[in-house]
Design an enzyme around this catalytic site. Sequence first.
Site, PDB file in Angstrom:
ATOM      1  N   ASP A   1       0.853  -1.181   0.000  1.00  0.00           N
ATOM      2  CA  ASP A   1       0.000   0.000   0.000  1.00  0.00           C
ATOM      3  C   ASP A   1       0.895   1.240   0.000  1.00  0.00           C
ATOM      4  OD1 ASP A   1      -2.900   1.119   0.449  1.00  0.00           O
ATOM      5  OD2 ASP A   1      -1.731   2.029   2.062  1.00  0.00           O
TER       6      ASP A   1
ATOM      7  N   HIS B   1      -6.937  -6.180  -1.418  1.00  0.00           N
ATOM      8  CA  HIS B   1      -5.846  -5.251  -1.147  1.00  0.00           C
ATOM      9  C   HIS B   1      -4.936  -5.699  -0.013  1.00  0.00           C
ATOM     10  CE1 HIS B   1      -3.709  -1.499  -1.201  1.00  0.00           C
ATOM     11  NE2 HIS B   1      -3.992  -1.261   0.065  1.00  0.00           N
TER      12      HIS B   1
END
Length: 321
Positions: free
Chosen positions: A100, A300
């Site tokens: 991320d 994610h």
Amino acid sequence: MRTRKITTDGLTQQVLEAGPEDGELVVLIHGFPELGISWRAQVQALAEAGYHAVAPDMRGYGGTDRPGAREDHTILHLVGDMVDLVRALGKTRCHVVGHDWGAPVAWHCALTRPDLFRSVMGLSVPFQPRSPKAPPTVLMRALSQRLGLGDFYINQFQAPDAHLEFESDVASALRRGFHAYDGATPDDRRSTGFMREGKTFLSSVAEDAALPPWMSEAHFGEYVAAFTASGFRGPLDWYRCIDLNWRLTAHLQNKRIAVPAAFLVGDKDPVRVYAGQHEAGLKDWAPDLRSQTVLEGAGHWIQQEQPDAVNAALLGFLATL
């Protein structure tokens, strides 16, 4: 596996670590809204393979210091923190892995200090070369208009009080955030990163959002306790520095990553809606790209959703070195 605090140049960093101290150092950089504990499975696997694995709480997060000024959260500060951490650990070389927001930090560690960071692996967010055309928020607004999906959450995060919505109910904010970007979340409930008129990142997620299947209540409680104590101002200041980062990194225009690299992303990761365009050209910017993998069914939170697959990819990449 242990947690301790390490004093570096002007910053005290809390780290999770394991493995022999004389093993090759691997630094694992988390993203938003995460902590060093998001890497537990990787820290364990790396330690068992003989590496010295270190996962810090990043600047503004968890048990690490929280500078007061917004401009203290630029990409140069974040890379500098990792350089200082490696030095404080007594090492002169290391491998760096980022997920991320941690991925851009890891890419820039390798981009700017290839003498120190001998390899780089990015998870979820590919390297995005600096555009000479305009600052990121301008380009993001143009992307929003082109896709017609609504206001982009990163543009919303630019508001100086954007963090207050997260702090008003920390548990709800974290639950919604993890739910919205998880691979197990139904497609029609997963976020795109773009908000309809009148909606914010949090209000766009259903109130009955459930924790992802990989997130236990005890693990979730660790996040809630940490963010209740530290707040969200520092983490959102990372986003609020992106245009400043653009101005500070003009000297890196067209610079390529020289060290061995790898990239891993989930096929259901919402980040691909707005950053996936950079996946195709990744090898142009990291010529020694040794692997580029899409994990089926993963969203994610890839290193926690599919830890065995991520561990295998990470150790396989390191073995090529």
